[in-house]
Design a protein around this motif. Structure first.
Motif, mmCIF file in Angstrom:
data_model
loop_
_atom_site.group_PDB
_atom_site.id
_atom_site.type_symbol
_atom_site.label_atom_id
_atom_site.label_comp_id
_atom_site.label_asym_id
_atom_site.label_seq_id
_atom_site.Cartn_x
_atom_site.Cartn_y
_atom_site.Cartn_z
ATOM 1 N N UNK A 150 0.834 -1.204 0.000
ATOM 2 C CA UNK A 150 0.000 0.000 0.000
ATOM 3 C C UNK A 150 0.869 1.254 0.000
ATOM 4 N N UNK A 151 1.947 1.257 0.791
ATOM 5 C CA UNK A 151 2.856 2.407 0.793
ATOM 6 C C UNK A 151 3.611 2.528 -0.542
ATOM 7 N N UNK A 152 3.923 1.383 -1.151
ATOM 8 C CA UNK A 152 4.556 1.417 -2.474
ATOM 9 C C UNK A 152 3.625 2.085 -3.486
ATOM 10 N N UNK A 153 2.329 1.788 -3.392
ATOM 11 C CA UNK A 153 1.357 2.399 -4.300
ATOM 12 C C UNK A 153 1.273 3.914 -4.085
ATOM 13 N N UNK A 154 1.406 4.352 -2.850
ATOM 14 C CA UNK A 154 1.414 5.793 -2.585
ATOM 15 C C UNK A 154 2.605 6.442 -3.285
ATOM 16 N N UNK A 155 3.761 5.829 -3.167
ATOM 17 C CA UNK A 155 4.937 6.357 -3.846
ATOM 18 C C UNK A 155 4.794 6.329 -5.362
ATOM 19 N N UNK A 156 4.203 5.257 -5.898
ATOM 20 C CA UNK A 156 3.996 5.168 -7.335
ATOM 21 C C UNK A 156 3.019 6.229 -7.820
ATOM 22 N N UNK A 157 2.029 6.563 -7.006
ATOM 23 C CA UNK A 157 1.070 7.605 -7.384
ATOM 24 C C UNK A 157 1.770 8.958 -7.506
ATOM 25 N N UNK A 158 2.618 9.279 -6.537
ATOM 26 C CA UNK A 158 3.362 10.541 -6.593
ATOM 27 C C UNK A 158 4.271 10.565 -7.817
#
Length: 440
Positions: A150-158
């Motif tokens: 989930x945190x990886x997805x946050x970084x990918x979104x940015x």
């Protein structure tokens, strides 16, 4: 068969769903593996009780996984829908064919794959969570890894927002397409001169081969076709090259002498598709770059600076071409032409680069001046007389268009000065060019 395989590889490489699909499959497999590890009992108790792993109950686990799954698929759908809308607007300015640069971009594919992979992973782990009444099973390791994803997805979104903001910038697009031009020239040019094709009289007694297919020739297995021709002791003259459209029922080749399986051999060595675009088509990348300039010069957009940026990249491509030679498309064996394929020559390549830009920018002094400056810069490096003649021909076309379409005497004077500078460069070198500009 080799041509069809190359075409299949190109299609897969430009298909948007392949990388996201593989990442999604990896997320499912990873979930199955980690759940099995959780259920095997091999994890030590001190690790299960530590703060590094999720140590809540089944209700919290289901809530957590449900939140991760719903948020990732929701964000993926929303973000990519907005992105498609932004790309549609950008395509109106730069051309719809450039959307392929979005679909084959690894960053976009990996971003979508991260969201879909996390969604699939969360669903696969969620189905294994059991409450006390159902048998009490909470996969602590799998849940912890789900939080990490989930945190990886946050970084990918940015990353994705910043990445797309740069990708739809016209200068970035021009750089990307010019890089495609450079790679195409590196791949399709040779360092040593190649033999010229035989005169047309050689093919007087040849028999034509018709093709019932239709579509753009995307791949041509020249080496395989040459090997077949050697074995059959015949010669093949192809009438089309990669990027050309094959019309149903029209002749595609001549064979001398005709052999029984010639039609099947030529069909096997060629792969057709509904769209123009191939790693073997050097003009395709050039025309993509030209399309950006032509659209920029349209009355609805009127952006000559973008056209000038494209002209600079085209000049750089011609400078890269100086030490190289374009393939003549001829394969000889013991002095006999085995296969002859139509090829792009220097005249045709420069025509594809500048004709449409000059025609659409014939009323823009800035564009015409920049074309002359670029032609002059290429002429400083080019030593082949035939190529210099081609550059001079285009400089003369620019001067002719300016005389017909430029009304301002000052602007016309500047264009004529640049043309004199080109002539001086051709005759006396860079010093002569400077003297011609300074003498005005």
């Amino acid at each position: 068969m080799k041509a069809r395989l190359k075409r299949a590889v190109d299609v897969v490489g430009e298909t948007f769903w392949v990388v996201p699909g593989l990442i999604t499959l990896a997320g499912i497999i990873l979930a199955l593996i980690l759940v099995r590890v959780d259920g095997s009992g091999i994890l030590p108790h001190w690790l299960l009780d530590s703060a590094w792993l999720y140590n809540g109950g089944s209700t919290g686990a289901r809530t957590l996984l449900g939140a991760v799954a719903s948020s990732t698929i929701g964000v993926a759908g929303t973000v990519f829908s907005i992105t498609i809308a932004a790309l549609s607007l950008a395509a109106g300015q730069m051309g719809p064919r450039l959307l392929r640069n979005f679909t084959k971009d690894c960053g976009n594919q990996i971003t979508l794959g991260a969201f879909l992979g996390t969604f699939s992973y969360s669903l696969m782990v969620l189905r294994t969570v059991r409450s006390e009444e159902e048998g009490a099973f909470v996969p602590h390791l799998s849940l912890t890894f789900g939080i990490v994803l989930a945190f990886v997805c946050v970084g990918m979104l940015v990353y994705f927002v910043g990445h797309m903001a740069g990708r739809i910038n016209v200068d970035t697009v021009v750089d990307l397409v010019s890089e495609d031009v450079r790679k195409s020239m590196e791949r399709l040019t040779v360092r040593k001169p190649q033999p010229d094709p035989p005169p047309l009289g050689f093919w007087v007694s040849a028999k034509q081969v018709d093709d019932s297919r239709r579509g753009y020739l995307q791949q041509l297995d020249a080496s395989g076709l040459a090997q077949w021709a050697l074995e059959k002791k015949t010669s093949v003259l192809m009438l089309v090259r990669p990027g050309d459209y094959v019309f149903p029922g029209a002749p595609i080749a001549f064979v001398k002498p005709m052999v029984e399986d010639a039609e099947e051999a030529i069909r096997s060595a060629t792969a057709l598709g509904p769209q123009r675009g191939s790693s073997a088509d050097i003009e395709f990348a050039v025309r993509q770059l030209v399309e950006v300039a032509v659209r920029a010069l349209s009355p609805g957009i009127n952006d000559p600076l973008t056209a000038i940026s494209v002209i600079d990249r085209l000049g750089a491509a011609l400078c890269d071409l100086v030490p190289s030679h374009l393939s003549t498309g001829v394969v000889f064996d013991q002095g006999r032409p085995v296969v002859v394929i139509p090829s792009v020559d220097y005249d045709g390549l420069v025509d594809a680069m500048f004709h449409m830009i000059r025609q659409n920018g014939s009323r823009s002094p800035a564009v015409l001046i920049r074309i002359l400056d670029v032609l002059t810069a290429v002429a400083t490096l080019e030593r082949a007389p035939s190529r210099v003649v081609t550059l001079q021909r285009h400089a003369g076309l620019v001067l002719d268009d300016a005389g017909r379409n430029i009304q301002s005497p000052v602007d016309l004077h500047d264009i004529r000065t640049r043309h004199r500078g080109f002539v001086a460069m051709k005759e006396r070198g860079p010093l002569g060019h400077l003297e011609a500009l300074a003498s005005v």
